[in-house]
Design a protein around this motif. Sequence first.
Motif, PDB file in Angstrom:
ATOM      1  N   VAL A 252      56.465 -30.464  24.746  1.00  0.00           N
ATOM      2  CA  VAL A 252      56.998 -30.461  23.383  1.00  0.00           C
ATOM      3  C   VAL A 252      57.887 -31.681  23.189  1.00  0.00           C
ATOM      4  O   VAL A 252      58.437 -32.234  24.146  1.00  0.00           O
ATOM      5  N   ASP A 253      58.015 -32.086  21.957  1.00  0.00           N
ATOM      6  CA  ASP A 253      58.987 -33.107  21.579  1.00  0.00           C
ATOM      7  C   ASP A 253      60.127 -32.466  20.819  1.00  0.00           C
ATOM      8  O   ASP A 253      59.923 -31.544  20.010  1.00  0.00           O
TER       9      ASP A 253
ATOM     10  N   ARG B 271      61.712 -35.476  25.173  1.00  0.00           N
ATOM     11  CA  ARG B 271      60.438 -34.785  25.404  1.00  0.00           C
ATOM     12  C   ARG B 271      60.611 -33.862  26.603  1.00  0.00           C
ATOM     13  O   ARG B 271      61.218 -34.229  27.612  1.00  0.00           O
TER      14      ARG B 271
ATOM     15  N   HIS C  92      66.916 -27.840  15.589  1.00  0.00           N
ATOM     16  CA  HIS C  92      65.672 -28.583  15.383  1.00  0.00           C
ATOM     17  C   HIS C  92      64.575 -27.849  16.127  1.00  0.00           C
ATOM     18  O   HIS C  92      64.703 -27.585  17.326  1.00  0.00           O
ATOM     19  N   GLU C  93      63.510 -27.492  15.442  1.00  0.00           N
ATOM     20  CA  GLU C  93      62.416 -26.767  16.088  1.00  0.00           C
ATOM     21  C   GLU C  93      61.592 -27.715  16.945  1.00  0.00           C
ATOM     22  O   GLU C  93      61.305 -28.852  16.550  1.00  0.00           O
ATOM     23  N   TRP C  94      61.225 -27.235  18.145  1.00  0.00           N
ATOM     24  CA  TRP C  94      60.341 -28.014  19.006  1.00  0.00           C
ATOM     25  C   TRP C  94      59.050 -28.370  18.279  1.00  0.00           C
ATOM     26  O   TRP C  94      58.499 -27.548  17.540  1.00  0.00           O
ATOM     27  N   SER C  95      58.538 -29.547  18.540  1.00  0.00           N
ATOM     28  CA  SER C  95      57.227 -29.972  18.027  1.00  0.00           C
ATOM     29  C   SER C  95      56.227 -29.882  19.169  1.00  0.00           C
ATOM     30  O   SER C  95      56.280 -30.697  20.108  1.00  0.00           O
TER      31      SER C  95
ATOM     32  N   ASN D 221      67.672 -28.156  20.118  1.00  0.00           N
ATOM     33  CA  ASN D 221      66.225 -28.009  19.984  1.00  0.00           C
ATOM     34  C   ASN D 221      65.816 -26.623  20.450  1.00  0.00           C
ATOM     35  O   ASN D 221      66.105 -26.242  21.598  1.00  0.00           O
TER      36      ASN D 221
ATOM     37  N   ASP E 137      55.834 -23.564  21.739  1.00  0.00           N
ATOM     38  CA  ASP E 137      57.166 -24.104  21.434  1.00  0.00           C
ATOM     39  C   ASP E 137      58.251 -23.449  22.288  1.00  0.00           C
ATOM     40  O   ASP E 137      59.402 -23.348  21.890  1.00  0.00           O
TER      41      ASP E 137
END
Length: 289
Positions: free
Chosen positions: A123-124, A129, A98-101, A78, A45
């Motif tokens: 990551v999204d 992205r 917002h935490e990276w996915s 993010n 992340d």
Amino acid sequence: MRTAHIVAVTLAGIGLIGAGTVMPAAAATVVGAAGALTSLTTTTDLSCHASVSGTPDTPLFGLGTSCLTAVAAGDTLNVPADFWLSGLVGEEARALQHEWSPLSQTSTGIGTGTEPFQITTVVDGDLLRVTQVDTYVSGGSSFTTSIEVASLATERLTPIVYRVADCTRPETGYLAYAEPPTGDGSVLCRNVEGIATGPWGLGTTAGDDYAQLIPLAEGSRFAIDQSRGVGAAMGLQVQFMDSATSAGHARDHVMGLSWMLDLEPGASSKVAFQTHYSVQGERAGSAVR
């Protein structure tokens, strides 16, 4: 000679903002032969950590995870799960984060000039992205990073890409010296030598160990400031202001680069930079400006 290799590790997160426990993020680490930079870790992340050797105290730039990538877009910042910068605290600021996915991470290469180590992390985030590629040649004093931001939005986006690195080292507590800017767009901090006899490093001097961020893409802005100052700019989702607050003094310095992009729906754009370390006072030059 130590053999260069790739290892997979898990890093414990250190959440300094927000309540609750941060879950550890998986990570890829590349370990090189002896040199100023001996290993590089990137989590899934987009936190990162670099180990530096070459002096008796074996300097380690950073406390825990020493650098990170964040992107602001659409009123959302993010960030990695262990985002460690303060500045804007409280529920309102946390609501904008917002935490990276994590989507994927791969490690390739053998660390040579023709086949360097590469850590590719995808990551999204909210509306976008990010594909980050970290490239490192074994035994070198720097690594390069490219960050591609692709819009997932249905309207035009103007995201801001942030890359920040902690200047401080464990053996010097929270202090590092900031260098005045030279006009080439890069930003640099130096280690602390001596034992502080008063507040803000009184009794210490700036050492010869350098940590430097060097833009390789046009349009960058820089900052070197105390952690809360850099964190505040990110929390407000504004570009850095080409400032070096408290230059020449010992503080809890963090350095950063930022770029503002302009993306139509489905479009993408890249930025790039070099992270350079020196234990002999050797400053790298910028490729832009």
